[in-house]
Design a protein around this motif. Structure first.
Motif, PDB file in Angstrom:
ATOM      1  N   THR A 114       0.830  -1.208   0.000  1.00  0.00           N
ATOM      2  CA  THR A 114       0.000   0.000   0.000  1.00  0.00           C
ATOM      3  C   THR A 114       0.861   1.254   0.000  1.00  0.00           C
ATOM      4  O   THR A 114       0.614   2.208  -0.751  1.00  0.00           O
ATOM      5  N   ARG A 115       1.885   1.283   0.828  1.00  0.00           N
ATOM      6  CA  ARG A 115       2.759   2.450   0.893  1.00  0.00           C
ATOM      7  C   ARG A 115       3.535   2.643  -0.414  1.00  0.00           C
ATOM      8  O   ARG A 115       3.736   3.779  -0.870  1.00  0.00           O
ATOM      9  N   VAL A 116       3.973   1.548  -1.007  1.00  0.00           N
ATOM     10  CA  VAL A 116       4.687   1.652  -2.285  1.00  0.00           C
ATOM     11  C   VAL A 116       3.760   2.147  -3.380  1.00  0.00           C
ATOM     12  O   VAL A 116       4.136   3.004  -4.193  1.00  0.00           O
ATOM     13  N   MET A 117       2.534   1.621  -3.422  1.00  0.00           N
ATOM     14  CA  MET A 117       1.566   2.062  -4.416  1.00  0.00           C
ATOM     15  C   MET A 117       1.254   3.545  -4.255  1.00  0.00           C
ATOM     16  O   MET A 117       1.196   4.302  -5.251  1.00  0.00           O
ATOM     17  N   ARG A 118       1.047   3.996  -3.048  1.00  0.00           N
ATOM     18  CA  ARG A 118       0.756   5.410  -2.813  1.00  0.00           C
ATOM     19  C   ARG A 118       1.919   6.301  -3.241  1.00  0.00           C
ATOM     20  O   ARG A 118       1.726   7.297  -3.948  1.00  0.00           O
ATOM     21  N   SER A 119       3.137   5.947  -2.830  1.00  0.00           N
ATOM     22  CA  SER A 119       4.300   6.762  -3.172  1.00  0.00           C
ATOM     23  C   SER A 119       4.531   6.807  -4.677  1.00  0.00           C
ATOM     24  O   SER A 119       4.834   7.868  -5.243  1.00  0.00           O
ATOM     25  N   SER A 120       4.386   5.667  -5.336  1.00  0.00           N
ATOM     26  CA  SER A 120       4.588   5.627  -6.784  1.00  0.00           C
ATOM     27  C   SER A 120       3.544   6.440  -7.520  1.00  0.00           C
ATOM     28  O   SER A 120       3.856   7.158  -8.484  1.00  0.00           O
ATOM     29  N   LEU A 121       2.296   6.368  -7.073  1.00  0.00           N
ATOM     30  CA  LEU A 121       1.240   7.149  -7.710  1.00  0.00           C
ATOM     31  C   LEU A 121       1.451   8.644  -7.488  1.00  0.00           C
ATOM     32  O   LEU A 121       1.225   9.452  -8.411  1.00  0.00           O
ATOM     33  N   LEU A 122       1.882   9.037  -6.318  1.00  0.00           N
ATOM     34  CA  LEU A 122       2.118  10.457  -6.059  1.00  0.00           C
ATOM     35  C   LEU A 122       3.242  11.001  -6.942  1.00  0.00           C
ATOM     36  O   LEU A 122       3.180  12.153  -7.399  1.00  0.00           O
ATOM     37  N   ASP A 123       4.256  10.185  -7.196  1.00  0.00           N
ATOM     38  CA  ASP A 123       5.323  10.618  -8.096  1.00  0.00           C
ATOM     39  C   ASP A 123       4.810  10.811  -9.516  1.00  0.00           C
ATOM     40  O   ASP A 123       5.178  11.776 -10.203  1.00  0.00           O
ATOM     41  N   VAL A 124       3.949   9.897  -9.962  1.00  0.00           N
ATOM     42  CA  VAL A 124       3.438   9.969 -11.335  1.00  0.00           C
ATOM     43  C   VAL A 124       2.431  11.098 -11.485  1.00  0.00           C
ATOM     44  O   VAL A 124       2.380  11.770 -12.534  1.00  0.00           O
ATOM     45  N   LEU A 125       1.634  11.344 -10.473  1.00  0.00           N
ATOM     46  CA  LEU A 125       0.604  12.388 -10.574  1.00  0.00           C
ATOM     47  C   LEU A 125       1.204  13.773 -10.767  1.00  0.00           C
ATOM     48  O   LEU A 125       0.510  14.676 -11.269  1.00  0.00           O
ATOM     49  N   GLY A 126       2.446  13.975 -10.415  1.00  0.00           N
ATOM     50  CA  GLY A 126       3.075  15.275 -10.604  1.00  0.00           C
ATOM     51  C   GLY A 126       3.775  15.437 -11.937  1.00  0.00           C
ATOM     52  O   GLY A 126       4.373  16.489 -12.189  1.00  0.00           O
ATOM     53  N   GLU A 127       3.712  14.427 -12.827  1.00  0.00           N
ATOM     54  CA  GLU A 127       4.386  14.497 -14.123  1.00  0.00           C
ATOM     55  C   GLU A 127       3.610  15.389 -15.099  1.00  0.00           C
ATOM     56  O   GLU A 127       2.405  15.624 -14.947  1.00  0.00           O
ATOM     57  N   ASP A 128       4.331  15.834 -16.137  1.00  0.00           N
ATOM     58  CA  ASP A 128       3.723  16.728 -17.121  1.00  0.00           C
ATOM     59  C   ASP A 128       2.622  16.043 -17.917  1.00  0.00           C
ATOM     60  O   ASP A 128       1.620  16.684 -18.271  1.00  0.00           O
ATOM     61  N   PHE A 129       2.795  14.770 -18.244  1.00  0.00           N
ATOM     62  CA  PHE A 129       1.782  14.100 -19.064  1.00  0.00           C
ATOM     63  C   PHE A 129       0.454  13.961 -18.327  1.00  0.00           C
ATOM     64  O   PHE A 129      -0.606  13.881 -18.961  1.00  0.00           O
TER      65      PHE A 129
END
Length: 316
Positions: free
Chosen positions: A197-212
């Motif tokens: 759960t923590r890995v999924m949350r952290s990975s999603l937060l990193d992707v949500l800040g991308e330009d695409f």
């Protein structure tokens, strides 16, 4: 891609060769003689020598190693010193408990972790995020064997919904077998679900800040659509890594849980073999677990290219 595949296969074989040498050396330097242990302290020296010759323990270390490796390549893991049965038959019987248990626990952890991680990431900084992170911290901190004892007290002793231990056997039916594995699977799945759960949350937060992601929102996609269509797929690389490591751990690291619930799995077989100084069983089972870990890592590495097209382009 084929060049990369063959290169990874060569690395896999080299890893297995080095691991087999390490496992053999570590097991061989353990003090104690299996023949003396089997015959007892009052055994005559000539009787011990005869048993050592029968078991092949009087041969040199390199000869025993080559004989062991050659047999494993051919599917012959040797014969148990204690039970006098082929090790491959013992492993096959125990594998039908450990492998379904690992898959069951991985399924439970994935079902719990994916929605929780996505929900926490989509509500970053809110009450939902704080609540999920609090539960994950608790799940990581609680030892799985202690949690297993609580499950036994609640669902087996007080409520009587499950048995306190043992395995009904697949011949009793699929439902009976899964019911016997439910409490052990939950015990194993809790800390794994918290980590995932923590890995999924952290990975999603990193992707949500991308330009695409901002481009996807500018094109008219809602936050939910952008998250499910674009963010989730791109966030799967570290998640797949953790899932692969967790599956390897669930197969190789369930010794305590299998002993708590008296499950006849590979973990309990290793524990019993160590106690009985059955070295050939310990060596073969540990090597089989090493092979499972390396193979899962290899499959996960190949899955990266399927999830992320950029990796396929780099390998070309």
């Amino acid at each position: 891609m084929l060049h990369y595949l063959f290169r990874r296969l060569g690395s896999l074989l080299a890893t297995l060769l080095v691991a087999s040498l390490i496992v053999f050396l570590v097991i061989e330097v353990v003090p104690g003689d299996p023949a003396s242990y089997m015959l007892g302290m009052n055994a005559q020296p000539d009787t011990v020598a005869a048993l050592r010759s029968e078991l092949g323990l009087d041969q040199s270390g390199p000869a025993r190693y080559l004989h062991w490796i050659g047999g494993m390549v051919q599917g012959d893991f040797g014969q148990s010193y204690t039970y006098r049965t082929p090790v491959v038959d013992m492993v096959a019987d125990r594998l039908w408990v450990s492998l379904p248990l690992a898959l069951y626990a991985l399924l439970l952890s994935t079902v719990l972790a994916f929605p929780a991680g996505i929900w926490a990431a989509s509500h970053r900084g809110g009450v939902a995020d704080t609540t999920v992170m609090g539960f994950t911290q608790l799940g990581i901190a609680v030892p799985n064997f202690w949690f297993a004892l609580l499950l036994v007290m609640l669902f087996a002793v007080n409520l009587g919904w499950f048995s306190a231990g043992g395995f009904a056997g697949w011949e009793s039916g699929l439902f009976a077998g899964l019911k016997s594995l439910t409490l052990p699977a939950i015990s194993l799945a809790l800390p794994q679900a918290a980590i995932l759960t923590r890995v999924m949350r952290s990975s999603l937060l990193d992707v949500l800040g991308e330009d695409f992601m901002r481009t996807a929102r500018a094109k008219g996609l809602s936050a939910r659509q952008a998250l499910l269509r674009h963010a989730l797929r791109n966030a799967m690389i570290p998640v797949l890594t953790i899932m692969g490591l967790q599956f390897s751990f669930l197969i190789a690291g369930a010794i305590i849980i299998e002993n708590v619930f008296f499950l006849p799995g590979l973990g309990r077989l290793i524990f019993q073999s160590i106690a009985q100084r059955d070295l050939i069983v310990v060596e073969s089972v540990v090597m089989l677990l090493v092979f499972a870990v390396v193979l899962v890592t290899f499959v996960i590495d190949l899955a990266y290219a399927w999830v992320d097209p950029r990796l396929r382009q780099q390998r070309r």
